[in-house]
Design a protein around this motif. Structure first.
Motif, PDB file in Angstrom:
ATOM      1  N   LEU B  52      -4.483   3.405 -21.028  1.00 55.10           N
ATOM      2  CA  LEU B  52      -5.787   3.403 -21.700  1.00 55.10           C
ATOM      3  C   LEU B  52      -6.809   4.209 -20.905  1.00 55.10           C
ATOM      4  O   LEU B  52      -6.697   4.336 -19.685  1.00 55.10           O
ATOM      5  N   LEU B  53      -7.791   4.726 -21.606  1.00 53.18           N
ATOM      6  CA  LEU B  53      -8.947   5.324 -20.937  1.00 53.18           C
ATOM      7  C   LEU B  53      -9.770   4.169 -20.383  1.00 53.18           C
ATOM      8  O   LEU B  53     -10.420   3.442 -21.120  1.00 53.18           O
ATOM      9  N   LYS B  54      -9.648   4.000 -19.060  1.00 50.01           N
ATOM     10  CA  LYS B  54     -10.246   2.820 -18.431  1.00 50.01           C
ATOM     11  C   LYS B  54     -11.566   3.227 -17.782  1.00 50.01           C
ATOM     12  O   LYS B  54     -11.568   3.937 -16.782  1.00 50.01           O
ATOM     13  N   ILE B  99      -3.743   9.195 -24.175  1.00 50.08           N
ATOM     14  CA  ILE B  99      -3.982   7.752 -24.036  1.00 50.08           C
ATOM     15  C   ILE B  99      -3.561   6.967 -25.289  1.00 50.08           C
ATOM     16  O   ILE B  99      -3.407   7.545 -26.359  1.00 50.08           O
ATOM     17  N   GLU B 100      -3.390   5.672 -25.105  1.00 50.57           N
ATOM     18  CA  GLU B 100      -3.147   4.771 -26.236  1.00 50.57           C
ATOM     19  C   GLU B 100      -4.454   4.267 -26.830  1.00 50.57           C
ATOM     20  O   GLU B 100      -4.470   3.713 -27.934  1.00 50.57           O
TER      21      GLU B 100
END
Lengths: 250, 409
Positions: B52-54, B99-100
């Motif tokens: 994920l884009l964290k 990313i998801e």
């Protein structure tokens, strides 16, 4: 006298050809050695059976296997066919014979060496398919399409289609297997193209692409915990041979 | 400040959040979908996956938690994203299959409600305006109003509330602005809604979802003196009481100097984090109770042995068991047999009587399993022995710290 010389079956090295070879061996009740057309022949001609490749007959053979066993067992075989099966025909033949004998119980025979071998080989292919669902990287082209070059070990491009069709239905995209030069394109429908170079020759990467890639590199760099660097662990999950088309690892 | 600088600051500030899971939800949007198995897209040089884009929405914080880089009293670069900026980065990354989805957390700026509202608006805009079907994990801000959390849950796949520290005493000491009531209040509100929504969707399949991938939490290990037994017992309680999907453990990394923190040279080994995850797995997938893994007599996890092996050595009188007849539940308790292995054994033994060579081929780790099982009544190589002997054989020769890092998943 019949078994004194082991028969050799020769086919053209294609998957369809191999399936016809397996079909012949089962039909004739023989356990031959296998050979592809371009390999060196050492056997006497009279012991060599040359198999005609027939797409339709290979389909019929798969349907027959499905009928005697089940969907799942045949799906494993189809995944295995995405790997390089030359040299593996013997195991595949034994597997088909097991399917005929034990039908849909075959896959539960987890201790059987043939079943294990099939399982392990299939796992390698499906694992790579799963990996590439994540490792595919699209780049925006000037034409507005999204292009993803990649080099998988196995010929898995077809297996990626359902995933990317569902995910990027509203996007025009191109999957491009560089080493095999196969292209799959999506623009509201799937097209399969074997002449990759022709298809790509007028395409250019869009101007905005570099900026987005840089933004992605920035993220990749700052999300890393620098006092826990562990390249071995990283390479265990993401083998180096897959790094070529990843903009983040340069 | 340009968007690149902001991303640099606000992803750097998010990197200690352990969760990266993108599984457990299945959603189809106009643009994008979530895959119920979860997909990793890359791995950073520290070996952790990127799914994920964290990022943080903002690192401007009104709190002063002792262990945290973003605490009010630290002199660091501060930045805050606009809603549109996050939406743009997320969709640009998603389209390229980087990313998801998005994992959005934030420092608490202005007030918990203001922060929560802004985060909720990101998720809302992605879903409503962009038709975004990718995964969204929102960190819920303790103390935010129920209405905002409820609305956030409509757009998110997962919500989480960080418990931060394994006991109330430590929370008061190290995170003086946070309180237990807010944290457990949010957690129980999310847990209740999640379960109710699950029931509702059984009746009406088209009912709107509420955080369909469930909720999770995270705690810092090693910044405070709790034993592993206290930690695992707490986790076990959280799973039971709040229907949590995951508890994440994060080995404390000294960032700030403060008398209330351990000396900076005392480093919490990653091995402890790893052992806690192993114990956590035993709770969730192997039907172990916290008391079995960590009895009063052994309140900390063993350095040399994984928690299952340690348990088996303490309970050696119950072994060996026969691979051909033992129940699935008992097979799961054998060191060296995992969930996959146990399932394979149960399947295979219906067709043939198993011997040790079969087990080896089925992916059973014989190095450990051989001491605890028999095949057709025989022990491998007539290896009759004692727990002390086994412990000596299994004790790692190399420094555990080196090898264990490779095993961490």
């Amino acid at each position: 006298m019949k078994n004194l010389y082991k028969k050799t079956y020769q086919y053209d090295g294609t998957n369809a050809g191999m399936l016809c070879t397996l079909a012949d061996a089962i039909k004739r009740g023989e356990m031959p050695t296998f050979q592809t057309a371009n390999s060196v022949t050492l056997n006497f001609a009279e012991h060599t059976h040359i198999v005609d490749t027939d797409e339709e007959r290979s389909e019929v053979f798969l349907d027959w296997l499905k009928e005697i066993s089940d969907e799942y067992s045949v799906r494993m075989l189809i995944y295995i066919l995405m790997s390089d099966c030359i040299g593996y025909e013997d195991t595949l033949l034994k597997y088909c014979l097991l399917l005929r004998k034990h039908e849909n119980n075959t896959m539960r025979m987890q201790a059987n060496p043939i079943v294990r071998s099939i399982h392990d080989r299939c796992y390698k292919v499906t694992k790579e398919i799963h990996r590439f669902k994540g490792l595919i990287r699209f780049q925006e082209l000037e034409s507005g399409k999204y292009w993803a070059p990649f080099e998988p070990d196995n010929n898995i491009i077809v297996a990626l289609i359902p995933h990317f069709t569902a995910r990027f239905a509203d996007q025009k995209w191109i999957l491009h297997d560089i080493s095999r030069q196969i292209i799959v394109t999506w623009d509201k429908q799937i097209l399969y193209n074997k002449k990759a170079a022709d298809y790509m020759k007028d395409e250019k990467i869009s101007d905005a692409e570099k900026d987005i890639q840089q933004l992605w590199q920035t993220f990749y760099k700052s999300i890393t915990i620098t006092n826990r660097i562990n390249p071995k662990l990283q390479a265990q999950f993401m083998p180096r041979r897959y790094w070529k088309y990843l903009p983040e690892v340069e | 400040m340009n968007i690149k600088e902001k991303l640099d600051i606000l992803s750097d500030a998010a990197k200690y959040d352990a969760s990266c899971s993108s599984s457990g939800s299945s959603r189809q949007g106009k643009h994008g979908n979530t895959s119920s198995s979860g997909i990793c897209h890359s791995w950073t040089p520290d070996g952790r996956c990127i799914s994920l884009l964290k990022i943080l929405l903002s690192n401007v914080c009104m709190f002063d938690c002792v262990y945290c880089l973003n605490r009010r009293s630290n002199d660091i670069r501060r930045a805050t994203f606009t809603v549109d900026e996050i939406v743009k980065i997320t969709t640009d990354f998603y389209k390229r299959n980087y990313i998801e989805g998005l994992f959005l957390s934030s420092a608490v700026f202005l007030s918990p409600d203001d922060t929560m509202r802004r985060m909720m608006e990101v998720a809302k805009k992605l879903r409503r305006e962009k038709g975004f079907g990718g995964y969204i994990h929102l960190k819920s801000i303790p103390g935010a109003s129920d209405e905002l959390v409820e609305e956030a849950g409509r757009y998110a796949d997962r919500l989480s509330v960080n418990i931060e520290l394994p006991s109330n005493v430590s929370l008061n000491k190290l995170a003086p602005d946070k309180n237990k009531e807010d944290i457990f209040g949010s957690m129980s509100y999310i847990g209740k809604n999640y379960l109710e929504n699950k029931e509702e969707r059984k009746k009406h399949r088209k009912a709107p979802t509420f955080a369909p991938a469930g909720h999770s939490t995270q705690m810092i290990i090693g910044a405070s003196p709790e034993s592993d037994r206290q930690i695992v017992t707490l986790s076990s309680g959280l799973y039971d009481k709040f229907a949590l999907k995951r508890v994440y453990y994060s080995a404390y990394i000294p960032i700030n100097e403060d008398v209330r923190l351990p000396e900076p040279q005392i480093i919490t080994p990653l091995l402890r984090e790893h052992r806690l995850y192993q114990a956590d797995w035993l709770l969730r997938f192997y039907n172990f109770k916290a008391d079995e893994i960590l009895p009063v007599t052994a309140p900390n996890l063993d350095v040399d042995f994984d928690p299952k092996t340690a348990w088996a050595l303490r309970n050696y009188h119950q072994f060996p068991i026969e691979a051909n007849t033992a129940s699935y539940e008992w097979l799961l308790r054998v060191p060296g047999i995992g969930v996959q292995g146990a399932k394979r054994i149960v399947m295979a033994r219906r067709h043939t009587s198993l011997d040790f060579s079969h087990l080896k081929k089925m992916g059973i780790v014989m190095k450990r399993a051989r001491f605890f099982i028999t095949c057709r009544g025989h022990i491998l190589d007539n290896l009759r022995t004692s727990p002390q002997m086994i412990a000596m054989t299994l004790k790692p020769k190399k420094s555990v710290e080196d090898t264990q890092l490779l095993l961490k998943i």
